[in-house]
Design a protein around this motif. Structure first.
Motif: not given
Length: 264
Positions: A124-147
């Motif tokens: 089974i293929y699962v989603a690869a772990p992604r590094p933490p986003s540099p964007v601060r919490e509370g400003s998630e609008e406009g982010l690209s959709p994650r896998a």
């Protein structure tokens, strides 16, 4: 966990955090439940794609063994991130004191008198772990959709591709920034050159005007001197005081004119 008469196998599925052009591995934990020596062998439907270490071995009574399965780097993702590869783990009771060198393919032959246990494992293929986003919490609008991972454990390929395109756009933006900076430096340098050239032209024009003015004044003084000479000849032959002054002025103007010509 799969529990047979001989071995306990964990996990039941080989889960690989799929990433393109990257070698990925996962592990199997085998536990011998008996007081006998147990030999095992790992097979796969795609031997060129996977490397198993060790693929055969002998477990001592009540011991455990860790098997590493390595998937080679893949150049492209399968459709819908579904994998049809499977593994088969066979186990059989071995003679006391047996080692991996004593294992033969005949030991796992079902037609022989040996009792061979088999356990099938799917990939089974699962989603690869992604590094933490540099964007601060509370400003998630406009982010690209994650896998994301669907209910059946498959990675959404469309979102994975969009993430790759986003990285490409970031690299292109960095390249555009460097190009814009280079153009700005060139424009600033060109402006400086134009200012210096304008200043030099102004100085040259001013010196030329002064030179022409001195020449004209010298010509006028020369004409007046000639006029005085002619008048002196008509008189009694004495040298007027004004004539001496004019001769001195002509000489002074000549010295100034020579200095200006030398500096230009």
């Amino acid at each position: 966990m799969s529990t047979g008469e001989l071995l306990s196998i964990e996990p039941q599925e080989l889960q690989f955090p799929f990433e393109l052009r990257k070698q990925i591995s996962c592990s199997l934990n085998l536990s011998n439940k008996t007081d006998n020596y147990v030999a095992f062998k790992v097979k796969t439907t795609n031997p060129k794609k996977y490397c198993v270490r060790p693929n055969t071995g002998v477990l001592l009574p009540r011991s455990t063994c860790n098997v590493i399965v390595i998937m080679q780097a893949q150049k492209e993702a399968p459709p819908d991130m579904q994998c049809k590869d499977k593994f088969l783990l066979q186990s059989v009771v071995a003679s006391p004191g047996a080692t991996a060198k004593d294992i033969t393919s005949e030991m796992f032959n079902k037609e022989s008198e040996h009792h061979v246990e088999e356990c099938k494992l799917r990939v089974i293929y699962v989603a690869a772990p992604r590094p933490p986003s540099p964007v601060r919490e509370g400003s998630e609008e406009g982010l690209s959709p994650r896998a994301s991972v669907s209910d059946n454990g498959s990675l959404n390929a469309a979102e994975s591709v969009s993430g790759t395109r986003l990285e490409q756009h970031k690299h292109q933006d960095n390249s555009d920034d460097v190009t814009s900076l280079s153009r700005s430096v060139i424009r600033t340098f060109s402006s400086g050159i134009e200012i210096l050239w304008a200043s030099a032209k102004s100085v040259i024009f001013k010196l030329t005007e002064e030179k022409n003015s001195a020449i004209q004044q010298n010509n006028r003084l020369q004409q007046e001197l000639d006029l005085l000479r002619r008048e002196a000849k008509r008189g009694n032959g004495g040298i007027p005081f004004m004539y001496v002054i004019l001769v001195g002025l002509v000489g002074l103007v000549g010295i100034i004119l020579g200095y200006i010509l030398k500096t230009t």
